[in-house]
Motif scaffolding. Structure first.
Motif, PDB file in Angstrom:
ATOM      1  N   GLN A 287       6.179  -2.391  -7.063  1.00  0.00           N
ATOM      2  CA  GLN A 287       5.131  -1.759  -7.862  1.00  0.00           C
ATOM      3  C   GLN A 287       3.973  -1.226  -7.014  1.00  0.00           C
ATOM      4  OE1 GLN A 287       5.097  -1.107 -11.120  1.00  0.00           O
ATOM      5  NE2 GLN A 287       7.114  -2.042 -11.445  1.00  0.00           N
ATOM      6  N   LEU A 288       3.770  -1.794  -5.845  1.00  0.00           N
ATOM      7  CA  LEU A 288       2.599  -1.440  -5.044  1.00  0.00           C
ATOM      8  C   LEU A 288       2.537   0.035  -4.651  1.00  0.00           C
ATOM      9  CD1 LEU A 288       2.265  -4.597  -2.760  1.00  0.00           C
ATOM     10  CD2 LEU A 288       0.762  -3.901  -4.638  1.00  0.00           C
ATOM     11  N   PRO A 289       3.643   0.677  -4.216  1.00  0.00           N
ATOM     12  CA  PRO A 289       3.543   2.095  -3.841  1.00  0.00           C
ATOM     13  C   PRO A 289       3.033   2.980  -4.979  1.00  0.00           C
ATOM     14  CG  PRO A 289       5.570   1.154  -3.002  1.00  0.00           C
ATOM     15  CD  PRO A 289       4.973   0.120  -3.903  1.00  0.00           C
ATOM     16  N   HIS A 290       3.501   2.738  -6.200  1.00  0.00           N
ATOM     17  CA  HIS A 290       3.020   3.537  -7.339  1.00  0.00           C
ATOM     18  C   HIS A 290       1.541   3.259  -7.595  1.00  0.00           C
ATOM     19  CE1 HIS A 290       3.178   5.734 -11.143  1.00  0.00           C
ATOM     20  NE2 HIS A 290       2.511   4.720 -11.688  1.00  0.00           N
ATOM     21  N   MET A 291       1.136   2.021  -7.469  1.00  0.00           N
ATOM     22  CA  MET A 291      -0.270   1.681  -7.665  1.00  0.00           C
ATOM     23  C   MET A 291      -1.137   2.355  -6.618  1.00  0.00           C
ATOM     24  SD  MET A 291       0.399  -2.339  -8.629  1.00  0.00           S
ATOM     25  CE  MET A 291      -1.306  -2.859  -8.487  1.00  0.00           C
ATOM     26  N   ALA A 292      -0.609   2.470  -5.391  1.00  0.00           N
ATOM     27  CA  ALA A 292      -1.343   3.181  -4.339  1.00  0.00           C
ATOM     28  C   ALA A 292      -1.392   4.675  -4.630  1.00  0.00           C
ATOM     29  CB  ALA A 292      -0.687   2.918  -2.983  1.00  0.00           C
ATOM     30  N   ALA A 293      -0.294   5.231  -5.154  1.00  0.00           N
ATOM     31  CA  ALA A 293      -0.263   6.655  -5.501  1.00  0.00           C
ATOM     32  C   ALA A 293      -1.282   6.995  -6.583  1.00  0.00           C
ATOM     33  CB  ALA A 293       1.145   7.044  -5.955  1.00  0.00           C
ATOM     34  N   GLN A 294      -1.543   6.019  -7.481  1.00  0.00           N
ATOM     35  CA  GLN A 294      -2.537   6.209  -8.534  1.00  0.00           C
ATOM     36  C   GLN A 294      -3.965   5.939  -8.041  1.00  0.00           C
ATOM     37  OE1 GLN A 294      -1.872   7.311 -11.709  1.00  0.00           O
ATOM     38  NE2 GLN A 294       0.237   7.611 -10.994  1.00  0.00           N
ATOM     39  N   LYS A 295      -4.098   5.605  -6.770  1.00  0.00           N
ATOM     40  CA  LYS A 295      -5.400   5.328  -6.155  1.00  0.00           C
ATOM     41  C   LYS A 295      -6.047   4.050  -6.690  1.00  0.00           C
ATOM     42  CE  LYS A 295      -5.055   9.247  -3.974  1.00  0.00           C
ATOM     43  NZ  LYS A 295      -4.670   9.274  -2.520  1.00  0.00           N
ATOM     44  N   TRP A 296      -5.223   3.156  -7.248  1.00  0.00           N
ATOM     45  CA  TRP A 296      -5.758   1.880  -7.714  1.00  0.00           C
ATOM     46  C   TRP A 296      -5.949   0.922  -6.544  1.00  0.00           C
ATOM     47  CZ3 TRP A 296      -1.463   1.603 -11.974  1.00  0.00           C
ATOM     48  CH2 TRP A 296      -1.754   2.533 -12.971  1.00  0.00           C
ATOM     49  N   ILE A 297      -5.108   1.057  -5.544  1.00  0.00           N
ATOM     50  CA  ILE A 297      -5.239   0.295  -4.299  1.00  0.00           C
ATOM     51  C   ILE A 297      -5.119   1.275  -3.146  1.00  0.00           C
ATOM     52  CG2 ILE A 297      -4.239  -1.781  -5.344  1.00  0.00           C
ATOM     53  CD1 ILE A 297      -1.666  -1.197  -3.815  1.00  0.00           C
ATOM     54  N   ALA A 298      -5.498   0.847  -1.962  1.00  0.00           N
ATOM     55  CA  ALA A 298      -5.403   1.714  -0.782  1.00  0.00           C
ATOM     56  C   ALA A 298      -3.993   1.648  -0.195  1.00  0.00           C
ATOM     57  CB  ALA A 298      -6.427   1.287   0.262  1.00  0.00           C
ATOM     58  N   SER A 299      -3.492   2.784   0.277  1.00  0.00           N
ATOM     59  CA  SER A 299      -2.150   2.824   0.866  1.00  0.00           C
ATOM     60  C   SER A 299      -2.043   1.900   2.069  1.00  0.00           C
ATOM     61  CB  SER A 299      -1.810   4.262   1.284  1.00  0.00           C
ATOM     62  OG  SER A 299      -1.816   5.120   0.165  1.00  0.00           O
ATOM     63  N   SER A 300      -3.158   1.749   2.792  1.00  0.00           N
ATOM     64  CA  SER A 300      -3.136   0.894   3.980  1.00  0.00           C
ATOM     65  C   SER A 300      -2.983  -0.582   3.631  1.00  0.00           C
ATOM     66  CB  SER A 300      -4.429   1.094   4.783  1.00  0.00           C
ATOM     67  OG  SER A 300      -5.565   0.771   3.989  1.00  0.00           O
ATOM     68  N   GLU A 301      -3.202  -0.939   2.354  1.00  0.00           N
ATOM     69  CA  GLU A 301      -3.142  -2.334   1.943  1.00  0.00           C
ATOM     70  C   GLU A 301      -1.793  -2.725   1.347  1.00  0.00           C
ATOM     71  OE1 GLU A 301      -7.857  -2.007   0.733  1.00  0.00           O
ATOM     72  OE2 GLU A 301      -6.324  -2.287  -0.812  1.00  0.00           O
ATOM     73  N   VAL A 302      -0.900  -1.749   1.161  1.00  0.00           N
ATOM     74  CA  VAL A 302       0.381  -2.018   0.509  1.00  0.00           C
ATOM     75  C   VAL A 302       1.180  -3.054   1.290  1.00  0.00           C
ATOM     76  CG1 VAL A 302       2.626  -1.038  -0.090  1.00  0.00           C
ATOM     77  CG2 VAL A 302       0.528   0.182  -0.684  1.00  0.00           C
ATOM     78  N   THR A 303       1.280  -2.876   2.596  1.00  0.00           N
ATOM     79  CA  THR A 303       2.068  -3.804   3.413  1.00  0.00           C
ATOM     80  C   THR A 303       1.497  -5.214   3.372  1.00  0.00           C
ATOM     81  OG1 THR A 303       2.684  -2.008   4.905  1.00  0.00           O
ATOM     82  CG2 THR A 303       3.014  -4.246   5.708  1.00  0.00           C
ATOM     83  N   LEU A 304       0.177  -5.317   3.410  1.00  0.00           N
ATOM     84  CA  LEU A 304      -0.455  -6.636   3.390  1.00  0.00           C
ATOM     85  C   LEU A 304      -0.273  -7.327   2.051  1.00  0.00           C
ATOM     86  CD1 LEU A 304      -3.808  -5.832   5.224  1.00  0.00           C
ATOM     87  CD2 LEU A 304      -1.798  -6.962   6.163  1.00  0.00           C
ATOM     88  N   LEU A 305      -0.317  -6.565   0.963  1.00  0.00           N
ATOM     89  CA  LEU A 305      -0.172  -7.151  -0.363  1.00  0.00           C
ATOM     90  C   LEU A 305       1.274  -7.486  -0.712  1.00  0.00           C
ATOM     91  CD1 LEU A 305      -2.626  -4.851  -2.363  1.00  0.00           C
ATOM     92  CD2 LEU A 305      -2.932  -7.292  -1.904  1.00  0.00           C
ATOM     93  N   ALA A 306       2.217  -6.973   0.065  1.00  0.00           N
ATOM     94  CA  ALA A 306       3.630  -7.108  -0.278  1.00  0.00           C
ATOM     95  C   ALA A 306       4.254  -8.411   0.187  1.00  0.00           C
ATOM     96  CB  ALA A 306       4.431  -5.935   0.290  1.00  0.00           C
ATOM     97  N   SER A 307       3.503  -9.259   0.887  1.00  0.00           N
ATOM     98  CA  SER A 307       4.074 -10.526   1.349  1.00  0.00           C
ATOM     99  C   SER A 307       2.997 -11.602   1.349  1.00  0.00           C
ATOM    100  CB  SER A 307       4.665 -10.397   2.757  1.00  0.00           C
ATOM    101  OG  SER A 307       3.637 -10.253   3.723  1.00  0.00           O
ATOM    102  N   LEU A 308       3.420 -12.844   1.134  1.00  0.00           N
ATOM    103  CA  LEU A 308       2.474 -13.958   1.169  1.00  0.00           C
ATOM    104  C   LEU A 308       1.900 -14.140   2.566  1.00  0.00           C
ATOM    105  CD1 LEU A 308       4.341 -16.586  -1.046  1.00  0.00           C
ATOM    106  CD2 LEU A 308       2.244 -15.345  -1.616  1.00  0.00           C
ATOM    107  N   GLN A 309       2.735 -13.890   3.584  1.00  0.00           N
ATOM    108  CA  GLN A 309       2.257 -14.031   4.952  1.00  0.00           C
ATOM    109  C   GLN A 309       1.163 -13.018   5.259  1.00  0.00           C
ATOM    110  OE1 GLN A 309       5.418 -13.777   4.025  1.00  0.00           O
ATOM    111  NE2 GLN A 309       6.314 -15.769   4.534  1.00  0.00           N
TER     112      GLN A 309
END
Length: 390
Positions: A287-309
């Protein structure tokens, strides 16, 4: 005629009033249980029992909180779940167990203890523990995103129940045999209940949690009804087997049941939770890439938000460079992004419910507010650029 404004006011009043009434009722139940315990074995044994019971319950609760890291459940609801298990479910079971004991006397002509332990207790105790999860599912269905949430709520409720039950068992043994040694007394019982089987009650009730979790994510109406029922029957069945081995069977019966049935089931539950955790990660990452495309989150944060680590490293970096408050703001932002991702996934699958659009708007507002709070914490989001990605 009731106006919409009046209806909302009534709903808000009940939203505030019901938890207060519930906590008062649970407090009364706790006082009743304390009174029954002290009048039966004395205050000192109860205190010893409470200290001994505290050790395993801390480990059990910690394990369920670790499982629930993707989208931590509200602390107030988890506390209420624990209190219901420790007070409400315990005193409810006590009443019905006495009834089962009398019924057992009528059936087998004996003292009724075997019937109460093998039949009555599993049915009533698992029903009492499951009551909280069922009510929560019916009233706050949005708190359930899948099987993991069902397992967490069930496990915390059962941990509360086991805590109170352990206090009584430890207190009674201390009153009869003192601290004892490896073969008797509190020490021997602690090894059995605190070391070998601290997850017994949580494992039983987690079966009901799995059933309710399945009901949350399925679009099959029959399965939505059957899954919780089958989960409850599995919980009562395992509980009955356990009680049979510890009260009726011999030592070898307990050992065989423990290693041939309980340990494999526990291992299977762990594997299922790990699998479901990975499923949750795939949902969020999808879901994160679409949320970034909608400008709800920053594209640079997608990788960080995609894993618990990645999330953990981000918080540690912010905490080290900026401070604790900024790290809390980032944690809130991460949770808000997860909640919105889960809801969007359920909307796509048709399992989000009739109020999905309204909740989507609220969660989106919460996400924007959480991100703004992180932005307002100097350097919190900028620190994301310095987090090592993997």
């Amino acid at each position: 005629m009731t106006t919409p404004a009046r209806k909302r006011a009534d709903q808000q009043r009940w939203t505030v009033l019901l938890p207060v009434v519930g906590l008062i009722a649970l407090g009364v139940c706790g006082l009743v249980l304390l009174g029954l315990g002290t009048s039966s074995v004395g205050l000192l044994p109860i205190l010893v029992g409470a200290l001994a019971a505290l050790v395993p319950v801390v480990g059990v609760i910690g394990a369920y909180l670790w499982v629930d890291r993707w989208e931590p459940e509200p602390a107030k609801i988890l506390l209420l779940a624990f209190l219901w298990g420790a007070c409400g479910a315990t005193i409810t079971s006590l009443v019905f167990n006495q009834t089962a004991h009398v019924l057992g006397q009528l059936i087998d002509g004996g003292d009724g203890s075997m019937f109460a332990a093998v039949v009555g207790a599993p049915i009533t105790e698992e029903a009492a523990k499951a009551a909280f999860i069922v009510v929560l599912f019916l009233r706050r269905r949005q708190e359930f995103d899948g099987v993991v949430d069902g397992v967490v709520y069930a496990g915390v409720t059962a941990a509360g129940f086991a805590f109170t039950e352990n206090i009584w068992y430890f207190a009674r043994v201390f009153s009869d045999s003192g601290f004892g040694d490896l073969s008797s007394g509190v020490i021997a019982l602690f090894i059995l209940r605190g070391v070998l089987s601290p997850f017994a009650h949580p494992l039983f009730t987690s079966m009901t949690g799995v059933g309710i979790g399945i009901a949350t994510i399925t679009t099959n109406r029959k399965l939505r009804i059957a899954a919780p029922i089958l989960g409850y029957l599995a919980a009562a069945g395992l509980h009955s087997l356990w009680n049979f081995s510890t009260t009726v069977g011999t030592g070898s019966t307990f050992i065989n049941l423990y290693f041939l049935i309980m340990v494999p089931i526990f291992a299977g539950m762990v594997l299922m939770v790990v699998w479901q955790r990975r499923r949750e990660q795939r949902i969020v990452a999808g879901q994160l890439p679409h949320m970034a495309a909608q400008k709800w989150i920053a594209s640079s944060e997608v990788t960080l938000l995609a894993s618990l680590q990645g999330r953990s490293r981000w918080r540690r970096t912010v905490r080290r460079r900026v401070g604790e408050e900024a790290a809390k703001a980032v944690a809130g932002y991460q949770i808000a992004a997860t909640e919105l991702a889960f809801l969007r996934h359920r909307i796509a699958n048709g399992t989000a419910g009739h109020d999905a659009d309204e909740r989507h708007s609220k969660l989106l507002e919460a996400l924007v507010a959480a991100r703004q709070a992180a932005v307002d914490a100097p350097g919190a989001l900028k620190a994301a650029g310095g987090v090592r990605r993997s």
